[in-house]
Design a protein around this motif. Structure first.
Motif, PDB file in Angstrom:
ATOM      1  N   SER A 173      38.547  46.586  21.291  1.00 11.25           N
ATOM      2  CA  SER A 173      38.604  46.698  22.756  1.00 11.25           C
ATOM      3  C   SER A 173      37.380  46.026  23.368  1.00 11.25           C
ATOM      4  N   PHE A 174      37.591  45.394  24.513  1.00 13.52           N
ATOM      5  CA  PHE A 174      36.450  44.789  25.218  1.00 13.52           C
ATOM      6  C   PHE A 174      35.555  45.878  25.786  1.00 13.52           C
ATOM      7  N   PHE A 175      34.239  45.668  25.677  1.00 19.09           N
ATOM      8  CA  PHE A 175      33.289  46.460  26.455  1.00 19.09           C
ATOM      9  C   PHE A 175      32.111  45.556  26.809  1.00 19.09           C
ATOM     10  N   SER A 213      46.073  50.425  36.816  1.00 22.05           N
ATOM     11  CA  SER A 213      45.118  49.631  36.032  1.00 22.05           C
ATOM     12  C   SER A 213      45.863  48.861  34.971  1.00 22.05           C
ATOM     13  N   VAL A 214      45.598  47.570  34.917  1.00 21.29           N
ATOM     14  CA  VAL A 214      46.394  46.689  34.067  1.00 21.29           C
ATOM     15  C   VAL A 214      45.498  46.018  33.033  1.00 21.29           C
ATOM     16  N   GLU A 215      45.861  46.149  31.779  1.00 23.55           N
ATOM     17  CA  GLU A 215      45.086  45.580  30.680  1.00 23.55           C
ATOM     18  C   GLU A 215      46.057  45.063  29.627  1.00 23.55           C
ATOM     19  N   ALA A 216      45.868  43.783  29.230  1.00 23.89           N
ATOM     20  CA  ALA A 216      46.855  43.149  28.345  1.00 23.89           C
ATOM     21  C   ALA A 216      46.637  43.437  26.869  1.00 23.89           C
ATOM     22  N   HIS A 217      45.397  43.680  26.462  1.00 23.14           N
ATOM     23  CA  HIS A 217      45.105  43.787  25.022  1.00 23.14           C
ATOM     24  C   HIS A 217      45.430  45.211  24.563  1.00 23.14           C
ATOM     25  N   PRO A 218      46.367  45.366  23.610  1.00 20.78           N
ATOM     26  CA  PRO A 218      46.846  46.722  23.289  1.00 20.78           C
ATOM     27  C   PRO A 218      45.751  47.752  22.954  1.00 20.78           C
ATOM     28  N   LEU A 264      36.392  50.916  32.585  1.00 17.99           N
ATOM     29  CA  LEU A 264      35.024  51.062  33.092  1.00 17.99           C
ATOM     30  C   LEU A 264      34.998  51.238  34.615  1.00 17.99           C
ATOM     31  N   LEU A 265      35.839  50.458  35.319  1.00 19.60           N
ATOM     32  CA  LEU A 265      35.854  50.527  36.781  1.00 19.60           C
ATOM     33  C   LEU A 265      36.953  51.466  37.284  1.00 19.60           C
ATOM     34  N   THR A 266      37.970  51.667  36.452  1.00 19.57           N
ATOM     35  CA  THR A 266      39.094  52.534  36.858  1.00 19.57           C
ATOM     36  C   THR A 266      38.629  53.965  37.107  1.00 19.57           C
ATOM     37  N   GLU A 283      24.597  50.007  37.652  1.00 25.84           N
ATOM     38  CA  GLU A 283      24.496  49.294  38.943  1.00 25.84           C
ATOM     39  C   GLU A 283      25.725  48.428  39.192  1.00 25.84           C
ATOM     40  N   PHE A 284      26.200  47.813  38.137  1.00 24.92           N
ATOM     41  CA  PHE A 284      27.376  46.938  38.232  1.00 24.92           C
ATOM     42  C   PHE A 284      28.603  47.755  38.665  1.00 24.92           C
ATOM     43  N   VAL A 285      28.805  48.880  37.996  1.00 20.92           N
ATOM     44  CA  VAL A 285      29.960  49.735  38.307  1.00 20.92           C
ATOM     45  C   VAL A 285      29.853  50.218  39.751  1.00 20.92           C
ATOM     46  N   ALA A 331      41.512  45.463  33.253  1.00 19.51           N
ATOM     47  CA  ALA A 331      40.775  46.729  33.374  1.00 19.51           C
ATOM     48  C   ALA A 331      39.967  47.117  32.142  1.00 19.51           C
ATOM     49  N   GLY A 332      40.197  46.474  30.988  1.00 20.39           N
ATOM     50  CA  GLY A 332      39.487  46.882  29.774  1.00 20.39           C
ATOM     51  C   GLY A 332      39.794  48.339  29.462  1.00 20.39           C
ATOM     52  N   VAL A 333      38.770  49.092  29.050  1.00 13.95           N
ATOM     53  CA  VAL A 333      38.983  50.509  28.700  1.00 13.95           C
ATOM     54  C   VAL A 333      38.889  51.408  29.929  1.00 13.95           C
ATOM     55  N   ALA A 335      50.097  48.427  30.197  1.00 13.54           N
ATOM     56  CA  ALA A 335      49.695  47.569  29.077  1.00 13.54           C
ATOM     57  C   ALA A 335      50.477  46.265  29.112  1.00 13.54           C
ATOM     58  N   GLU A 336      50.083  45.367  29.984  1.00 11.30           N
ATOM     59  CA  GLU A 336      50.686  44.027  30.005  1.00 11.30           C
ATOM     60  C   GLU A 336      49.760  43.071  30.753  1.00 11.30           C
ATOM     61  N   THR A 337      50.147  41.814  30.815  1.00 10.59           N
ATOM     62  CA  THR A 337      49.266  40.877  31.509  1.00 10.59           C
ATOM     63  C   THR A 337      49.349  41.137  33.016  1.00 10.59           C
ATOM     64  N   ALA A 338      48.281  40.762  33.701  1.00 12.80           N
ATOM     65  CA  ALA A 338      48.256  40.939  35.156  1.00 12.80           C
ATOM     66  C   ALA A 338      49.420  40.166  35.786  1.00 12.80           C
ATOM     67  N   PHE A 339      49.702  38.983  35.251  1.00 12.61           N
ATOM     68  CA  PHE A 339      50.789  38.162  35.790  1.00 12.61           C
ATOM     69  C   PHE A 339      52.134  38.878  35.656  1.00 12.61           C
TER      70      PHE A 339
HETATM   71  C1  LIG Z   1      35.831  40.742  31.269  1.00 12.54           C
HETATM   72  S1  LIG Z   1      36.846  42.009  30.592  1.00 12.54           S
HETATM   73  C2  LIG Z   1      36.676  43.226  31.849  1.00 12.54           C
HETATM   74  C3  LIG Z   1      37.092  44.607  31.478  1.00 12.54           C
HETATM   75  C4  LIG Z   1      36.620  45.736  32.381  1.00 12.54           C
HETATM   76  N1  LIG Z   1      36.822  45.473  33.770  1.00 12.54           N
HETATM   77  C5  LIG Z   1      35.177  46.075  32.108  1.00 12.54           C
HETATM   78  O1  LIG Z   1      34.310  45.747  32.925  1.00 12.54           O
HETATM   79  O2  LIG Z   1      34.892  46.645  31.039  1.00 12.54           O
HETATM   80  C6  LIG Z   1      38.427  41.326  30.790  1.00 12.54           C
HETATM   81  C7  LIG Z   1      39.569  42.166  30.249  1.00 12.54           C
HETATM   82  O3  LIG Z   1      40.799  41.531  30.597  1.00 12.54           O
HETATM   83  C8  LIG Z   1      41.700  41.633  29.512  1.00 12.54           C
HETATM   84  N2  LIG Z   1      42.679  40.544  29.701  1.00 12.54           N
HETATM   85  C9  LIG Z   1      42.603  39.269  29.290  1.00 12.54           C
HETATM   86  N3  LIG Z   1      43.629  38.559  29.768  1.00 12.54           N
HETATM   87  C10 LIG Z   1      44.387  39.409  30.515  1.00 12.54           C
HETATM   88  C11 LIG Z   1      45.556  39.266  31.297  1.00 12.54           C
HETATM   89  N4  LIG Z   1      46.173  38.093  31.386  1.00 12.54           N
HETATM   90  N5  LIG Z   1      46.028  40.334  31.960  1.00 12.54           N
HETATM   91  C12 LIG Z   1      45.396  41.536  31.867  1.00 12.54           C
HETATM   92  N6  LIG Z   1      44.283  41.734  31.134  1.00 12.54           N
HETATM   93  C13 LIG Z   1      43.780  40.689  30.479  1.00 12.54           C
HETATM   94  C14 LIG Z   1      40.839  41.553  28.296  1.00 12.54           C
HETATM   95  O4  LIG Z   1      41.489  42.122  27.175  1.00 12.54           O
HETATM   96  C15 LIG Z   1      39.603  42.334  28.735  1.00 12.54           C
HETATM   97  O5  LIG Z   1      39.733  43.684  28.418  1.00 12.54           O
END
Ligand SMILES: C[S@@+](CC[C@H](N)C(=O)[O-])C[C@H]1O[C@@H](n2cnc3c(N)ncnc32)[C@H](O)[C@@H]1O
Length: 423
Positions: free
Chosen positions: A255-257, A303-308, A289-291, A266-268, A285-287, A330-334
């Motif tokens: 998972s991205f962090f 909240s939408v995040e593509a990576h399972p 963090l902002l949600t 401060e960022f959040v 949305a990643g895990v 759990a899908e792409t933003a598009f």
């Molecule tokens: C820069 S990280 C930001 C995550 C979160 N906002 C944070 O600050 O921890 C980008 C995230 O977008 C996800 N991601 C990549 N392509 C995506 C897509 N097409 N649609 C949705 N999520 C996607 C990645 O798996 C990653 O978790």
């Protein structure tokens, strides 16, 4: 052939730009206002790339780089530049990129958030190579190459990560790591517990033995994911817990962090504080963090995040904090936006990878007519491109700020806030 080079300004990527016989020259480890003797090492797309041989006139902002690997290891670009000047220079690079790529003339100040300039990274991707004598070397790649620069310690990594690196350099690990090509480390917010991911070619038995050794002998290692033969197995704890502000986030292997620790609260705060309303979207949305901070102040948040793995953590984190107003998708933003028909969300947050959001997805966002868009970016060029589109489609840039997440490197993290143009 060497010649005298006058560095005019810094550009994204860490180099200084100047000219020689009417042609653009890019030189690393040079500062604006300096004169250096340089030699050309290659020419690409009409631009000459030089190597500094000698400094003829140094800029006042020049400092001695404290790291013995600086200039060889590809990880850092600005150790010769005083940290406070680095952050200001990044703000000017961002301003110029907005103008050049997005055609945005942003005159207001770009506030800069800066934290400690060293030991700030909570993550490392350590490369592993077998040397001719059969012993392994650990380090990072040299700039623009896959040649390993072996290192004893890294000044931008957290103390815990350096302690693990030092332990892994011990002779007893050499045979154990022969089949590995990369070791990824991720330390929690207290710099106590560490999640490790090991990539390479290991059979099942070797993987089990290595994971058991790492868990037993490396200080703080609580979880080991072995990625080999196209599969992944996690040993020890299944996820790391990372606290930011009031929330504890579960982060699983893969998972991205965010990789920079000190400025995260401060960022959040900057993305989320003061925002409230009926509906918010957190895209990329990643895990979560902002949600999670947003969920306190919106009736509903999607909240939408593509990576399972990250999407699973996002859902688990919303549940662990008993947020019933969060829908984790759990899908792409598009793909999500294609079907999402509700209009006028109070806030849309986007925080895409370096490729940016892109016009196809942005079109859908603009069509929803959000009252506000907060765009967190780790790449100024794609941010500028996307902001240019949003402005053409009726939005106005209200605020830009920079978080110097990665001092000593050229990387730029920033937040842009937009609202519909007043008619
Ligand atoms: C820069 S990280 C930001 C995550 C979160 N906002 C944070 O600050 O921890 C980008 C995230 O977008 C996800 N991601 C990549 N392509 C995506 C897509 N097409 N649609 C949705 N999520 C996607 C990645 O798996 C990653 O978790």
């Amino acid at each position: 052939m060497s010649f005298e080079f006058s560095a005019q300004k810094l550009v994204y990527g860490g180099d200084a730009l100047g000219h020689y016989q009417g042609r653009a020259v890019l030189v690393p480890r040079a500062l604006p206002g300096e004169r250096l003797e340089v030699e050309i090492v290659r020419t690409a797309k009409g631009v000459m790339h030089g190597r500094p041989l000698r400094i003829l006139t140094a800029a006042p902002a020049r400092v001695d780089a404290p790291c013995p690997y600086f200039g060889r290891c590809g990880g850092c670009h600005y150790q010769h530049f005083s940290p406070e000047n680095q952050a200001a220079a990044k703000a000017e690079i961002l301003r110029e990129t907005l103008r050049r790529i997005g055609k945005i003339q942003w005159e207001p100040d770009i506030p800069v958030h800066a934290g400690p300039a060293w030991n700030y990274r909570n993550q490392a991707q350590i490369k592993v190579a077998v040397q001719p004598d059969g012993r392994i070397a650990l380090g990072f790649f040299e700039a623009e190459s896959h040649r390993l620069s072996a290192i004893d310690a890294c000044l931008i990594l957290s103390p815990r990560l350096n302690a693990i690196l030092a332990a892994l350099r011990g002779a007893e690990w050499s045979a154990k790591l022969t089949g590995c090509r990369e070791i990824e480390l991720f330390a929690d917010d207290r710099d106590e517990k560490v999640m490790m991911a090991i990539r390479g070619s290991l059979n099942g038995k070797e993987a089990e033995a290595l994971a058991a050794d790492c868990l037993a002998k490396l200080p703080g290692v609580a979880s080991v994911a072995i990625e080999a033969g196209g599969g992944s197995r996690v040993f020890g704890e299944q996820a790391l817990k990372y606290q930011v502000g009031d929330f504890e986030y579960q982060v699983s292997a893969g998972s991205f962090f965010q990789a920079s620790k000190f400025l995260l609260p401060e960022f959040v705060k900057s993305v989320t504080e003061g925002e409230h309303g009926a509906l918010a979207l957190d895209l990329f949305a990643g895990v979560g963090l902002l949600t999670l901070p947003l969920a306190r102040h919106f009736d509903e948040i999607v909240s939408v995040e593509a990576h399972p793995p990250a999407a699973a953590d996002l859902a688990a984190n919303a549940k662990a904090h008993a947020f019933q107003n969060v829908r984790a998708v759990a899908e792409t933003a598009f793909d999500f936006l294609r079907r999402f028909a509700r209009s006028s969300p109070d806030l849309v947050v986007v925080d895409p990878p370096r490729a940016g959001v892109g016009s196809d997805t942005l079109k859908f966002i603009a069509a929803l007519q959000p009252r506000k868009i907060h765009y967190a970016s780790c790449h100024p060029a794609t941010l500028a491109r996307d902001l240019g589109l949003l402005i053409a489609w009726g939005y106005q840039l209200k605020f830009v700020e920079l978080f110097d997440f990665f001092p000593q490197t050229f990387h730029i993290e920033c937040i842009a806030k937009l609202a519909p143009k007043q008619t």
